[in-house]
Design a protein around this motif. Structure first.
Motif, mmCIF file in Angstrom:
data_model
loop_
_atom_site.group_PDB
_atom_site.id
_atom_site.type_symbol
_atom_site.label_atom_id
_atom_site.label_comp_id
_atom_site.label_asym_id
_atom_site.label_seq_id
_atom_site.Cartn_x
_atom_site.Cartn_y
_atom_site.Cartn_z
ATOM 1 N N ARG A 1 0.846 -1.190 0.000
ATOM 2 C CA ARG A 1 0.000 0.000 0.000
ATOM 3 C C ARG A 1 0.885 1.244 0.000
ATOM 4 O O ARG A 1 1.785 1.370 0.822
ATOM 5 N N PRO A 2 0.654 2.190 -0.917
ATOM 6 C CA PRO A 2 1.476 3.407 -0.951
ATOM 7 C C PRO A 2 1.188 4.314 0.242
ATOM 8 O O PRO A 2 0.157 4.204 0.899
ATOM 9 N N ALA A 3 2.088 5.241 0.501
ATOM 10 C CA ALA A 3 1.995 6.122 1.664
ATOM 11 C C ALA A 3 0.799 7.069 1.605
ATOM 12 O O ALA A 3 0.299 7.491 2.622
ATOM 13 N N ALA A 4 0.314 7.402 0.445
ATOM 14 C CA ALA A 4 -0.746 8.400 0.322
ATOM 15 C C ALA A 4 -2.128 7.875 0.679
ATOM 16 O O ALA A 4 -3.056 8.644 0.807
ATOM 17 N N VAL A 5 -2.299 6.597 0.883
ATOM 18 C CA VAL A 5 -3.626 6.028 1.086
ATOM 19 C C VAL A 5 -4.133 6.239 2.502
ATOM 20 O O VAL A 5 -5.199 6.768 2.719
ATOM 21 N N GLY A 6 -3.420 5.813 3.472
ATOM 22 C CA GLY A 6 -3.871 5.947 4.854
ATOM 23 C C GLY A 6 -2.740 5.623 5.812
ATOM 24 O O GLY A 6 -1.843 4.856 5.499
ATOM 25 N N GLU A 7 -2.784 6.209 6.983
ATOM 26 C CA GLU A 7 -1.673 6.033 7.916
ATOM 27 C C GLU A 7 -1.528 4.597 8.387
ATOM 28 O O GLU A 7 -0.438 4.089 8.507
ATOM 29 N N GLY A 8 -2.640 3.923 8.690
ATOM 30 C CA GLY A 8 -2.569 2.564 9.197
ATOM 31 C C GLY A 8 -2.311 1.525 8.118
ATOM 32 O O GLY A 8 -1.993 0.387 8.404
ATOM 33 N N ARG B 1 1.579 -2.016 3.998
ATOM 34 C CA ARG B 1 0.920 -3.311 4.172
ATOM 35 C C ARG B 1 0.861 -4.015 2.827
ATOM 36 O O ARG B 1 0.542 -3.426 1.806
ATOM 37 N N TRP B 2 1.163 -5.304 2.827
ATOM 38 C CA TRP B 2 1.097 -6.079 1.601
ATOM 39 C C TRP B 2 -0.342 -6.197 1.142
ATOM 40 O O TRP B 2 -1.242 -6.421 1.939
ATOM 41 N N LEU B 3 -0.537 -6.067 -0.147
ATOM 42 C CA LEU B 3 -1.882 -6.179 -0.704
ATOM 43 C C LEU B 3 -2.208 -7.631 -1.009
ATOM 44 O O LEU B 3 -1.366 -8.367 -1.508
ATOM 45 N N GLU B 4 -3.409 -8.012 -0.714
ATOM 46 C CA GLU B 4 -3.886 -9.344 -1.045
ATOM 47 C C GLU B 4 -4.755 -9.254 -2.286
ATOM 48 O O GLU B 4 -5.327 -8.208 -2.581
ATOM 49 N N TRP B 5 -4.854 -10.365 -2.992
ATOM 50 C CA TRP B 5 -5.624 -10.408 -4.231
ATOM 51 C C TRP B 5 -7.046 -9.899 -4.014
ATOM 52 O O TRP B 5 -7.582 -9.154 -4.818
ATOM 53 N N GLN B 6 -7.676 -10.285 -2.920
ATOM 54 C CA GLN B 6 -9.056 -9.925 -2.667
ATOM 55 C C GLN B 6 -9.252 -8.437 -2.385
ATOM 56 O O GLN B 6 -10.349 -7.914 -2.521
ATOM 57 N N SER B 7 -8.198 -7.744 -1.978
ATOM 58 C CA SER B 7 -8.327 -6.333 -1.632
ATOM 59 C C SER B 7 -7.890 -5.383 -2.751
ATOM 60 O O SER B 7 -7.963 -4.168 -2.583
ATOM 61 N N LEU B 8 -7.430 -5.906 -3.874
ATOM 62 C CA LEU B 8 -7.003 -5.044 -4.980
ATOM 63 C C LEU B 8 -8.200 -4.321 -5.591
ATOM 64 O O LEU B 8 -9.273 -4.889 -5.736
ATOM 65 N N ASP B 9 -7.977 -3.068 -5.965
ATOM 66 C CA ASP B 9 -8.979 -2.351 -6.739
ATOM 67 C C ASP B 9 -8.298 -1.766 -7.979
ATOM 68 O O ASP B 9 -7.089 -1.909 -8.163
ATOM 69 N N LEU B 10 -9.058 -1.150 -8.838
ATOM 70 C CA LEU B 10 -8.488 -0.638 -10.091
ATOM 71 C C LEU B 10 -7.456 0.463 -9.859
ATOM 72 O O LEU B 10 -6.530 0.616 -10.656
ATOM 73 N N TYR B 11 -7.594 1.226 -8.781
ATOM 74 C CA TYR B 11 -6.585 2.243 -8.479
ATOM 75 C C TYR B 11 -5.243 1.584 -8.156
ATOM 76 O O TYR B 11 -4.197 2.046 -8.610
ATOM 77 N N ASP B 12 -5.279 0.515 -7.355
ATOM 78 C CA ASP B 12 -4.048 -0.208 -7.045
ATOM 79 C C ASP B 12 -3.418 -0.778 -8.302
ATOM 80 O O ASP B 12 -2.213 -0.667 -8.518
ATOM 81 N N ILE B 13 -4.228 -1.394 -9.139
ATOM 82 C CA ILE B 13 -3.724 -2.018 -10.367
ATOM 83 C C ILE B 13 -3.106 -0.971 -11.285
ATOM 84 O O ILE B 13 -2.013 -1.155 -11.814
ATOM 85 N N THR B 14 -3.790 0.157 -11.427
ATOM 86 C CA THR B 14 -3.289 1.220 -12.308
ATOM 87 C C THR B 14 -2.009 1.840 -11.761
ATOM 88 O O THR B 14 -1.010 1.953 -12.476
ATOM 89 N N ASP B 15 -2.038 2.248 -10.488
ATOM 90 C CA ASP B 15 -0.903 2.968 -9.914
ATOM 91 C C ASP B 15 0.306 2.089 -9.630
ATOM 92 O O ASP B 15 1.447 2.505 -9.824
ATOM 93 N N LEU B 16 0.073 0.869 -9.151
ATOM 94 C CA LEU B 16 1.180 0.022 -8.706
ATOM 95 C C LEU B 16 1.710 -0.930 -9.766
ATOM 96 O O LEU B 16 2.817 -1.438 -9.640
ATOM 97 N N VAL B 17 0.919 -1.180 -10.811
ATOM 98 C CA VAL B 17 1.352 -2.158 -11.816
ATOM 99 C C VAL B 17 1.448 -1.522 -13.199
ATOM 100 O O VAL B 17 2.528 -1.446 -13.783
#
Length: 105
Positions: free
Chosen positions: A45-52, A56-72
């Motif tokens: 998870r990038p720093a801009a999302v949330g402090e907590g 944190r490692w992303l799991e397949w079930q928690s991916l969204d299109l923003y994660d896919i676009t920005d991180l991949v």
């Protein structure tokens, strides 16, 4: 990490935006790649999302299109261009194509 699509070709320019849809096979290949990235804990998870949530490692079930676009997608396309050492007069041209243009034959 190996990618499920060919890296031996350059991207195909598709002038009509309406024709840049992905085929089911291309979506399935992206799904396989994303699951591999999650399983090997390569996506955090990038720093801009949330402090907590930072780092944190992303799991397949928690991916969204923003994660896919920005991180991949936004990170893979410039990396792919570096492998080919594109000789463009404008270096920004290499970053102006879509995922569909990258993975289509």
């Amino acid at each position: 990490m190996p990618v499920p699509w060919s890296t031996e070709r350059r991207c195909t320019f598709i002038p009509d935006v309406a024709e840049r849809g992905l085929q089911v096979r291309q979506l399935w290949d992206l799904t396989i790649f994303l699951k591999r990235l999650c399983k090997t804990k390569c996506l955090t998870r990038p720093a801009a999302v949330g402090e907590g949530e930072v780092g944190r490692w992303l799991e397949w079930q928690s991916l969204d299109l923003y994660d896919i676009t920005d991180l991949v997608i936004k990170k893979y396309i410039p990396y792919h261009d570096l492998q080919w050492q594109m000789d463009e007069s404008d270096p920004e041209v290499a970053k102006r194509y879509s995922w569909a243009e990258l993975v289509c034959a």
